[in-house]
Design a protein around this motif. Structure first.
Motif, mmCIF file in Angstrom:
data_model
loop_
_atom_site.group_PDB
_atom_site.id
_atom_site.type_symbol
_atom_site.label_atom_id
_atom_site.label_comp_id
_atom_site.label_asym_id
_atom_site.label_seq_id
_atom_site.Cartn_x
_atom_site.Cartn_y
_atom_site.Cartn_z
ATOM 1 N N ILE A 10 0.868 -1.185 0.000
ATOM 2 C CA ILE A 10 0.000 0.000 0.000
ATOM 3 C C ILE A 10 0.902 1.232 0.000
ATOM 4 C CG2 ILE A 10 -1.855 1.222 1.203
ATOM 5 C CD1 ILE A 10 -2.621 -1.528 2.437
ATOM 6 N N VAL A 11 0.754 2.047 -1.026
ATOM 7 C CA VAL A 11 1.665 3.178 -1.207
ATOM 8 C C VAL A 11 0.903 4.497 -1.041
ATOM 9 C CG1 VAL A 11 3.242 1.912 -2.732
ATOM 10 C CG2 VAL A 11 1.294 3.166 -3.705
ATOM 11 N N THR A 39 2.443 -9.555 -6.819
ATOM 12 C CA THR A 39 2.574 -8.313 -6.049
ATOM 13 C C THR A 39 1.441 -7.392 -6.469
ATOM 14 O OG1 THR A 39 4.990 -8.557 -6.061
ATOM 15 C CG2 THR A 39 4.104 -6.379 -5.479
ATOM 16 N N VAL A 40 0.677 -6.927 -5.487
ATOM 17 C CA VAL A 40 -0.381 -5.946 -5.746
ATOM 18 C C VAL A 40 0.081 -4.617 -5.167
ATOM 19 C CG1 VAL A 40 -2.759 -5.270 -5.213
ATOM 20 C CG2 VAL A 40 -2.222 -7.663 -5.760
ATOM 21 N N VAL A 41 0.147 -3.597 -6.010
ATOM 22 C CA VAL A 41 0.566 -2.265 -5.565
ATOM 23 C C VAL A 41 -0.668 -1.375 -5.619
ATOM 24 C CG1 VAL A 41 2.181 -0.367 -5.941
ATOM 25 C CG2 VAL A 41 2.826 -2.705 -6.604
ATOM 26 N N THR A 42 -1.070 -0.860 -4.464
ATOM 27 C CA THR A 42 -2.326 -0.110 -4.409
ATOM 28 C C THR A 42 -2.162 1.175 -3.603
ATOM 29 O OG1 THR A 42 -4.585 -0.151 -3.502
ATOM 30 C CG2 THR A 42 -3.022 -1.673 -2.504
ATOM 31 N N ASP A 43 -2.867 2.210 -4.003
ATOM 32 C CA ASP A 43 -2.879 3.418 -3.178
ATOM 33 C C ASP A 43 -3.912 3.247 -2.052
ATOM 34 O OD1 ASP A 43 -5.333 3.848 -4.388
ATOM 35 O OD2 ASP A 43 -4.836 5.817 -5.207
ATOM 36 N N GLU A 44 -3.951 4.218 -1.158
ATOM 37 C CA GLU A 44 -4.838 4.115 0.011
ATOM 38 C C GLU A 44 -6.306 4.023 -0.410
ATOM 39 O OE1 GLU A 44 -4.055 3.823 3.142
ATOM 40 O OE2 GLU A 44 -1.923 4.344 3.170
ATOM 41 N N ALA A 45 -6.695 4.792 -1.415
ATOM 42 C CA ALA A 45 -8.106 4.811 -1.825
ATOM 43 C C ALA A 45 -8.542 3.451 -2.357
ATOM 44 C CB ALA A 45 -8.329 5.896 -2.884
ATOM 45 N N ALA A 46 -7.727 2.850 -3.204
ATOM 46 C CA ALA A 46 -8.091 1.532 -3.746
ATOM 47 C C ALA A 46 -8.013 0.453 -2.670
ATOM 48 C CB ALA A 46 -7.199 1.183 -4.931
#
Ligand code: GLP
Length: 260
Positions: free
Chosen positions: A5-6, A230-237
C-alpha cells in the motif's frame, strides 16, 4: 500474495519499476506490458531509469495483454500505438520485439491462436504488469471468463466501453465492442504478476480480487492461484481491504530497507 500500500502514484511507479528492474538484473528476457492509466507511473519511472541510470531493455522482448478488434497498429488508440507512445519510444526496447495481437487481422480467431502460441513458445513471461478494471477484469477478461482461458476474442461489457471512452476522441461510439485478449490461463503462465491499482472506484474490485472467493465473477481473483503476485495499491483503492493493516505490517520493514 504481497500487497504493497503506497502513498502516491510516483511511489507505486517505483515499486512496480523495482520489480521489473530486479527481474532484469536476475536475467529476465520477457516483459508483459499492460495499457490503461494504472501502469503509466511505472513506465515513466522505467524511462527515467533508462535515461539517468542506463537501464537497458535492448535484450528484452515484450508482450502486450490485449488489443481492440478492428484497430490497426497505427490507430492512436490501438494498444500497440499506446504502448509505443507511453514506454517503447522512451527506452531502448526494439519495437520489432514488442508483440501484440493484430486487431485488424483478417481472421481474428486465428490471430488469437497465433498470439497465444507465440507467448507459449517465447515465454514464460518473466514479469507481467497488470491493471484491473472496475469490474475486476484483467487484460480484457470480463466477468464470466474462464479462469483457464487462453488468448481469444472477448466482447466488452458496456461498463468497460464507458470506462475506456475517455481515451477516444469520438467517445463511447468509437470504442470497439470486441477485443483479442490473453486469457487468464495465459496470464497465469507468467513468473511474476505485478498488479497496480489506484482510486476509490477500484476499491471493490481489488477487495474482491485479493480477499474474495476465487471466481469467474471477479476475473482478477485468479491471482490468488498464482505463487508470485505483487499488488501495488494506493490508500483509496485499498480502502475496502479487510487485512490492510496486516499487509502494511508485512511490507513495512522491507520498504524501509529499500529507502521508500
Ligand atoms: C483496460 C485494459 C486493462 C486495464 C484496464 C484498467 O480495460 N484492457 O488491461 O487494466 O483498462 O485501466 P485503467 O488503469 O486506465 O483504469
Amino acid at each position: 500474495m504481497e500487497v504493497v500500500i503506497v502513498g502516491s502514484d510516483a511511489q507505486a511507479g517505483q515499486v512496480v519499476a523495482d520489480a521489473v528492474t530486479q527481474a532484469m538484473a536476475a536475467g529476465a528476457r520477457t516483459l508483459g506490458l499492460a495499457t490503461g492509466s494504472s501502469p503509466l507511473s511505472a513506465y515513466r519511472e522505467l524511462a527515467r531509469r533508462h535515461r539517468d541510470d542506463g537501464l537497458s531493455f535492448a535484450a528484452l522482448q515484450a508482450f502486450l495483454l490485449d488489443e481492440y478488434v478492428g484497430l490497426t497498429a497505427d490507430h492512436p488508440q490501438s494498444y500497440a500505438a499506446v504502448i509505443r507512445a507511453e514506454l517503447v519510444d522512451h527506452v531502448d526496447l526494439d519495437v520489432g520485439r514488442v508483440h501484440s495481437p493484430d486487431g485488424a487481422a483478417p481472421d481474428v480467431l486465428a490471430e488469437a491462436l497465433r498470439y497465444d502460441e507465440l507467448i507459449s513458445s517465447t515465454g514464460p513471461i518473466d514479469v507481467q504488469i497488470l491493471g484491473i478494471g472496475a469490474n475486476g477484469h484483467v487484460g480484457f477478461n470480463e466477468p464470466g471468463s474462464s479462469l483457464a482461458s487462453r488468448t481469444r476474442i472477448k466482447t466488452l461489457t458496456e461498463q468497460t466501453r464507458r470506462d475506456n471512452a475517455r481515451f477516444f476522441e469520438g467517445g463511447l461510439a468509437q470504442v470497439p465492442r470486441h477485443v483479442i485478449t490473453q486469457g487468464l490461463g495465459t496470464i497465469r503462465g507468467a513468473r511474476h504478476l505485478v498488479l497496480t491499482v489506484s482510486g476509490e472506484h477500484k476499491a471493490a474490485a481489488i477487495a474482491a480480487a485479493v480477499e474474495g472467493p476465487v471466481s469467474a465473477s471477479c476475473p482478477a481473483s485468479v491471482l490468488q492461484l498464482h505463487p508470485h503476485v505483487t499488488v501495488v495499491t494506493d490508500e483509496a483503492a485499498a480502502s475496502r481491504l479487510r487485512h490492510a493493516d496486516y499487509y502494511r505490517y508485512v511490507v513495512e520493514h522491507k520498504l524501509l530497507e529499500q529507502g521508500y
